[in-house]
Design a protein around this motif. Sequence first.
Motif, mmCIF file in Angstrom:
data_model
loop_
_atom_site.group_PDB
_atom_site.id
_atom_site.type_symbol
_atom_site.label_atom_id
_atom_site.label_comp_id
_atom_site.label_asym_id
_atom_site.label_seq_id
_atom_site.Cartn_x
_atom_site.Cartn_y
_atom_site.Cartn_z
ATOM 1 N N TYR A 123 2.215 7.646 -9.919
ATOM 2 C CA TYR A 123 2.394 7.186 -11.367
ATOM 3 C C TYR A 123 1.786 8.076 -12.480
ATOM 4 C CZ TYR A 123 2.378 3.734 -15.241
ATOM 5 O OH TYR A 123 2.298 3.338 -16.593
ATOM 6 N N PRO A 179 2.795 0.980 -11.746
ATOM 7 C CA PRO A 179 1.412 1.926 -12.007
ATOM 8 C C PRO A 179 0.552 1.985 -10.544
ATOM 9 C CG PRO A 179 1.550 -0.055 -13.278
ATOM 10 C CD PRO A 179 3.100 0.014 -12.615
ATOM 11 N N LEU A 180 0.786 1.333 -9.694
ATOM 12 C CA LEU A 180 -0.005 1.230 -8.625
ATOM 13 C C LEU A 180 0.519 2.373 -7.456
ATOM 14 C CD1 LEU A 180 -1.692 -0.942 -9.759
ATOM 15 C CD2 LEU A 180 -2.284 -1.488 -7.379
ATOM 16 N N ARG A 181 1.816 2.971 -7.670
ATOM 17 C CA ARG A 181 2.275 3.920 -6.970
ATOM 18 C C ARG A 181 1.154 5.296 -7.119
ATOM 19 N NH1 ARG A 181 8.761 4.400 -6.963
ATOM 20 N NH2 ARG A 181 9.177 2.375 -6.298
ATOM 21 N N LYS A 182 1.030 5.981 -5.986
ATOM 22 C CA LYS A 182 0.091 7.021 -6.172
ATOM 23 C C LYS A 182 0.788 8.403 -7.184
ATOM 24 C CE LYS A 182 -3.273 5.763 -3.685
ATOM 25 N NZ LYS A 182 -4.704 5.828 -4.133
ATOM 26 N N TYR A 200 -8.834 3.659 -0.965
ATOM 27 C CA TYR A 200 -7.617 4.468 -1.094
ATOM 28 C C TYR A 200 -6.789 3.168 -1.887
ATOM 29 C CZ TYR A 200 -3.041 6.359 0.001
ATOM 30 O OH TYR A 200 -1.559 6.846 0.001
ATOM 31 N N ARG A 201 -7.202 2.237 -1.495
ATOM 32 C CA ARG A 201 -6.289 1.000 -2.265
ATOM 33 C C ARG A 201 -7.236 -0.208 -2.168
ATOM 34 N NH1 ARG A 201 -3.754 -2.524 -4.829
ATOM 35 N NH2 ARG A 201 -1.793 -3.521 -3.883
ATOM 36 N N GLU A 240 -9.344 3.043 -7.480
ATOM 37 C CA GLU A 240 -9.115 4.055 -6.468
ATOM 38 C C GLU A 240 -9.572 5.418 -7.137
ATOM 39 O OE1 GLU A 240 -4.560 4.142 -6.491
ATOM 40 O OE2 GLU A 240 -4.698 1.952 -5.667
ATOM 41 N N VAL A 296 -8.473 -0.464 1.706
ATOM 42 C CA VAL A 296 -7.960 0.489 2.587
ATOM 43 C C VAL A 296 -8.616 1.875 2.340
ATOM 44 C CG1 VAL A 296 -5.804 1.988 3.296
ATOM 45 C CG2 VAL A 296 -5.414 -0.443 2.387
ATOM 46 N N TYR A 328 -4.395 1.939 -17.062
ATOM 47 C CA TYR A 328 -3.024 2.207 -17.648
ATOM 48 C C TYR A 328 -2.680 1.045 -18.590
ATOM 49 C CZ TYR A 328 -1.924 -0.971 -13.884
ATOM 50 O OH TYR A 328 -2.189 -1.853 -13.046
ATOM 51 N N VAL A 347 0.794 -1.181 0.031
ATOM 52 C CA VAL A 347 -0.034 0.066 0.019
ATOM 53 C C VAL A 347 0.764 1.174 -0.012
ATOM 54 C CG1 VAL A 347 -1.852 1.220 1.177
ATOM 55 C CG2 VAL A 347 -1.730 -1.454 1.264
ATOM 56 N N ASP A 348 0.660 2.123 -1.012
ATOM 57 C CA ASP A 348 1.379 3.289 -1.057
ATOM 58 C C ASP A 348 0.742 4.328 0.070
ATOM 59 O OD1 ASP A 348 2.831 5.805 -1.578
ATOM 60 O OD2 ASP A 348 1.964 5.618 -3.681
ATOM 61 N N LYS A 387 -6.072 -0.284 -9.782
ATOM 62 C CA LYS A 387 -5.789 1.204 -9.793
ATOM 63 C C LYS A 387 -7.000 1.560 -10.349
ATOM 64 C CE LYS A 387 -2.717 4.729 -10.647
ATOM 65 N NZ LYS A 387 -1.721 5.222 -9.648
ATOM 66 N N GLY A 404 2.142 7.078 1.047
ATOM 67 C CA GLY A 404 2.708 8.484 0.917
ATOM 68 C C GLY A 404 4.365 8.435 1.256
ATOM 69 N N LEU A 460 4.116 -3.965 -9.651
ATOM 70 C CA LEU A 460 3.139 -2.646 -9.378
ATOM 71 C C LEU A 460 3.588 -1.796 -8.601
ATOM 72 C CD1 LEU A 460 0.000 -4.826 -9.260
ATOM 73 C CD2 LEU A 460 0.951 -3.831 -11.228
ATOM 74 N N PHE A 461 4.800 -1.991 -7.745
ATOM 75 C CA PHE A 461 5.072 -1.064 -6.703
ATOM 76 C C PHE A 461 6.631 -0.774 -6.847
ATOM 77 C CE2 PHE A 461 1.223 -1.617 -4.903
ATOM 78 C CZ PHE A 461 0.683 -0.463 -4.418
#
Lengths: 159, 381, 195
Positions: free
Chosen positions: A147, A142-145, B338-339, B67, B330, C122, A64-65, B64, A67, A118-119
Amino acid sequence: MSENARMTFDELREHLCSTYPDLCPLFSVEFGDGVLHIDCGKLHDAARDLKSLGFDRLGMVLAVDRGDTFEIIYRLTSRSMRVGMFLKCNVSREKPAVRSVCDIWPAANWHEREAYDLFGIEFEGHPDLRRILLPPEWEGHPLRKDYVDDRMIRRPDYI
Amino acid sequence: MSTAVLSRQPVVDEEGRSLEELVVNVGPSHPSTHGVCRVIVHLDGEVVTKAEPVIGYLHRGIEKMAENRTYLQVVPLTDRLDYVGSMYSNWAYCRAVERLAGIRLPERAEYLRVIVCELQRIASHMMALGSAAADTGAVSMFIYTFDQRERVIELFEELCGARLTYNFVRPGGVSFDLPERWEETCREFCSALPKAVSDMDKLYFGNTIARARMKSVGVLSLDDAVAWGASGPVARGSGANWDLRKNDPYSVYPRFDFEVPVGCNGDVYDRARVRLYECYESCRIITQALDQMEPGPVKAEGLPRLLRPNPGDAYDHIESARGSLGVYLVSDGSPRPYRMKVRSPAFCNLALLPLLAVGHTMSDLVVVLGSLDPVFGEVDR
Amino acid sequence: MAIVDRLGESLDKAPGGGIILTALDALIDWSRGHSLWAMPMGTACCAMELIAASFNKFDFDRHGTFPRPDPRHTDVMVVAGTISRKMAPAVKRLYEQMPDPKWVIAMGNCAVSGGIFYYDSYSALRGVDEFLPVDVYITGCPPRPESLQDAVFQLREKIKTESIAPGRARSRKLLLPQPGEMRKAATPSEEGGDS
């Protein structure tokens, strides 16, 4: 069905505290699930301890990203105790790396590859850390916020 | 592109015999890969020495996308995850949302969810059995199973208007109550199904050729099944007595009397057999649920139009036709998740393919793959 | 309508049998249109409906549409499902392996425009016509097998307008939009076409 009764989280806490007292204060119950917050450096040892405690199945690994950090979450279940729990640790965003648990649970193989894909989290000691879902030439995670991709169209806010 | 020889490499084994290793590409568009799986197979003669699945050909980034959608708008996305059993993904997601937002359900909604999900299990197993049978050359079995599957689909169509993507289970309940005469049609189906399933049993599982193709092929030991996180019929075929409906009872499942079929050899035959017997048990559950169900509301009262759960994490899982299907959510307090992470059973089961296919011939590879019952919408997400 | 569709009416009595006079184009288009072997390029949910179409209840064999997984045996590629960026090269290569003449049916919203995966994804392509010339579009998520049946009939109509002579497609108004001409074809033309 299994003869063993389903273990409650209080019983699990007692069991954990009596066997591994150093893990005891890290255990908590959140949203009806047992959670063990651990420092990522000690993750591998804790995973080994939990496996010998009876958590023989690894359900999934997700990231989970959050921050400034990435949280890596392991879902563990025990067939003998009939209980599931989460193992969570935080890695820094700049250099996300953690030791792989593939040697403890082989099931981690594909899940860790997915988290890498993905992270972009590096799993040290993973036997075959490559992209799994996206093509090998893909750039970014791509699943980083943060991205960004020109080919992606953001959905307008209707709500 | 279906099947192509990628390379030929001379290999010398320990005893000095020279062998030629063929590397053959199967897929991603191959009729026996049940979707868009690609397997890179290393062959010694006709025997598989290494099989490497390459997945991701249907990766659409649903996690994704979730989100940027509200909690209710994610439900149609979950339909497209496991497209052979959409109800499961709906339900697993809704359970996670309900846990996160603390929603309590009316009892009738729980019963309706159980009924549709057990019907879905029959439909999904029929597809799995039929396509796995077609891999062994028995196309007639596919026609018989598809007949039953169509009946379930017709029931669903009457219930929610869609044949595949139902969008029926929603946070806080289900979308509609049963239409008129649906219950009778469903009961008729449940009373006719055991006969049809036992016909299939005789037709296919009694067949010498089918048994020869399936027995002792792709043997998965119990230890490997546990270590690799297998679940569902794949794990139960190997003797793992692991079914979330019994082990971690959710919804109203404790009120029903049913058995969990468990195999002992862990081969393709046992996995198929477990699926077949689960259809009988699903019938029993549906009949009991229809008997026990009482009239009442099907949606939770007083839900806001826009769910804003408190910040936190929630995970919930159900037993889908392929194994334990979980959704991890999340929330950061906003109306959008959020996720979202889907723990897909097919993904974990497919990871067993390199283990199971080695030592078998190329023709058995597709049989082993079929017995794992991957659905690529769920594997790749 | 091709003469071969009205065989009975156009049969001229001759001693010892009958003669049908028809254009070679018409005969060939008729035979092509009535045995469209399909390459099932099923990737996602729509593939289930594609399978359903060729089984008991819908039974596409009766239209001469028969799924053949080998591209070299087929006339029409039915793209059923989302095409991801990873999958697109494989689809293109399979299309190139099909012998001419070949047609493409885009089945389902994902293959038409990306559908539910248009925004925020994406990885999914927004429609298979980004790289393939599509002849018939079917909407639906997923479309019912009857829609696919209709698409086959529409394609048959389209095939009837084609000629075997290179560059001499018969001058007849196309019933269906060409790729990239969706808007133009959607407005009713003043020629007043027959169908």
